[in-house]
Design a protein around this motif. Structure first.
Motif, mmCIF file in Angstrom:
data_model
loop_
_atom_site.group_PDB
_atom_site.id
_atom_site.type_symbol
_atom_site.label_atom_id
_atom_site.label_comp_id
_atom_site.label_asym_id
_atom_site.label_seq_id
_atom_site.Cartn_x
_atom_site.Cartn_y
_atom_site.Cartn_z
ATOM 1 N N ALA A 75 0.838 -1.204 0.000
ATOM 2 C CA ALA A 75 0.000 0.000 0.000
ATOM 3 C C ALA A 75 0.873 1.255 0.000
ATOM 4 N N HIS A 76 0.551 2.167 -0.879
ATOM 5 C CA HIS A 76 1.298 3.420 -1.028
ATOM 6 C C HIS A 76 0.368 4.404 -1.715
ATOM 7 N N ALA A 77 0.098 5.533 -1.082
ATOM 8 C CA ALA A 77 -0.849 6.490 -1.641
ATOM 9 C C ALA A 77 -0.411 7.917 -1.359
ATOM 10 N N VAL A 78 -1.009 8.819 -2.098
ATOM 11 C CA VAL A 78 -0.841 10.258 -1.887
ATOM 12 C C VAL A 78 -2.200 10.767 -1.409
ATOM 13 N N VAL A 79 -2.210 11.477 -0.297
ATOM 14 C CA VAL A 79 -3.466 11.988 0.245
ATOM 15 C C VAL A 79 -3.345 13.493 0.429
ATOM 16 N N ARG A 80 -4.394 14.198 -0.010
ATOM 17 C CA ARG A 80 -4.400 15.654 0.092
ATOM 18 C C ARG A 80 -5.655 16.135 0.806
ATOM 19 N N VAL A 81 -5.494 17.253 1.509
ATOM 20 C CA VAL A 81 -6.624 17.991 2.072
ATOM 21 C C VAL A 81 -6.586 19.364 1.416
ATOM 22 N N VAL A 82 -7.713 19.750 0.825
ATOM 23 C CA VAL A 82 -7.802 21.004 0.098
ATOM 24 C C VAL A 82 -8.935 21.830 0.715
ATOM 25 N N VAL A 83 -8.637 23.075 1.043
ATOM 26 C CA VAL A 83 -9.635 23.983 1.602
ATOM 27 C C VAL A 83 -9.795 25.161 0.646
ATOM 28 N N ASP A 84 -11.013 25.353 0.166
ATOM 29 C CA ASP A 84 -11.310 26.434 -0.779
ATOM 30 C C ASP A 84 -10.315 26.490 -1.938
ATOM 31 N N GLY A 85 -9.999 25.318 -2.510
ATOM 32 C CA GLY A 85 -9.134 25.244 -3.680
ATOM 33 C C GLY A 85 -7.645 25.297 -3.412
ATOM 34 N N ARG A 86 -7.244 25.382 -2.144
ATOM 35 C CA ARG A 86 -5.818 25.469 -1.793
ATOM 36 C C ARG A 86 -5.404 24.224 -1.021
ATOM 37 N N ILE A 87 -4.336 23.551 -1.472
ATOM 38 C CA ILE A 87 -3.822 22.373 -0.758
ATOM 39 C C ILE A 87 -3.260 22.834 0.578
ATOM 40 N N VAL A 88 -3.825 22.327 1.670
ATOM 41 C CA VAL A 88 -3.363 22.714 3.004
ATOM 42 C C VAL A 88 -2.598 21.587 3.689
ATOM 43 N N HIS A 89 -2.706 20.375 3.139
ATOM 44 C CA HIS A 89 -1.933 19.259 3.674
ATOM 45 C C HIS A 89 -1.770 18.216 2.570
ATOM 46 N N GLU A 90 -0.551 17.676 2.446
ATOM 47 C CA GLU A 90 -0.313 16.591 1.497
ATOM 48 C C GLU A 90 0.597 15.566 2.138
ATOM 49 N N ALA A 91 0.133 14.331 2.146
ATOM 50 C CA ALA A 91 0.952 13.200 2.578
ATOM 51 C C ALA A 91 1.340 12.477 1.292
ATOM 52 N N ALA A 92 2.564 12.731 0.817
ATOM 53 C CA ALA A 92 2.964 12.300 -0.520
ATOM 54 C C ALA A 92 3.451 10.860 -0.598
ATOM 55 N N ALA A 93 3.707 10.242 0.515
ATOM 56 C CA ALA A 93 4.236 8.877 0.468
ATOM 57 C C ALA A 93 3.691 8.052 1.628
ATOM 58 N N MET A 94 2.366 7.988 1.732
ATOM 59 C CA MET A 94 1.768 7.205 2.821
ATOM 60 C C MET A 94 1.892 5.718 2.526
ATOM 61 N N THR A 95 2.328 4.973 3.518
ATOM 62 C CA THR A 95 2.407 3.520 3.419
ATOM 63 C C THR A 95 1.724 2.906 4.634
ATOM 64 N N ARG A 96 1.478 1.619 4.555
ATOM 65 C CA ARG A 96 0.822 0.930 5.669
ATOM 66 C C ARG A 96 1.661 1.008 6.940
#
Length: 158
Positions: free
Chosen positions: A94-115
């Motif tokens: 498992a390996h994913a990229v997860v983002r949180v976006v508020v009003d069109g602006r990326i406020v958090h990015e986990a670019a290399a999430m693994t189990r």
């Protein structure tokens, strides 16, 4: 009064807290290997609840890449909180990229999430925000059991 040793659980209800799992988002999904896996509320396809770092959570949102959930906040909330990770029961690759976006602006990015990566506590300012977007994207292994979790995902008003 109740002796502390006899208390099993306490649950509080407040008009200042809304669980994200109680809201209905707009959903966009891109199939992986010609299949769309549904996003989930308070569980994953792996079973009840969510498991992060060996800890079980009863509430939250589960996403499989590539899923984008857009929540209409209407400017009502001040903070978004959650515990972010990949469910311990996910596949070893498992390996994913997860983002949180508020009003069109990326406020958090986990670019290399693994189990095996430690879960991350999120506290994001959303004061006055109109929209909150949670996005799970394909990581380096495309999609091999990536069960991304926003455990205890909630919106708070001060």
């Amino acid at each position: 009064t109740v002796p502390r040793t006899q208390v099993v659980a306490l649950r509080f209800q407040s008009d200042r807290l809304v669980w994200l799992s109680e809201l209905t988002p707009t959903v966009e999904q891109v199939p992986a290997f010609d299949r769309v896996w549904p996003w989930t509320v308070d569980h994953t396809a792996l079973g009840p609840g969510f498991v992060l770092d060996g800890r079980t959570f009863e509430r939250g949102i589960g996403l499989v890449p590539r899923t984008t959930l857009t929540f209409d906040l209407g400017g009502r909330f001040d903070r978004f909180e959650a515990v972010l990770g990949i469910d311990d029961r996910s596949g070893p690759d498992a390996h994913a990229v997860v983002r949180v976006v508020v009003d069109g602006r990326i406020v958090h990015e986990a670019a290399a999430m693994t189990r095996d990566a430690a879960a991350e506590a999120l506290r994001i300012d959303v004061a006055g925000a109109r929209s909150l977007v949670l996005e799970a994207d394909f990581g380096k292994n495309y999609d091999l059991g990536d069960h991304c979790v926003f455990a205890d995902a909630r919106l708070l008003q001060r």
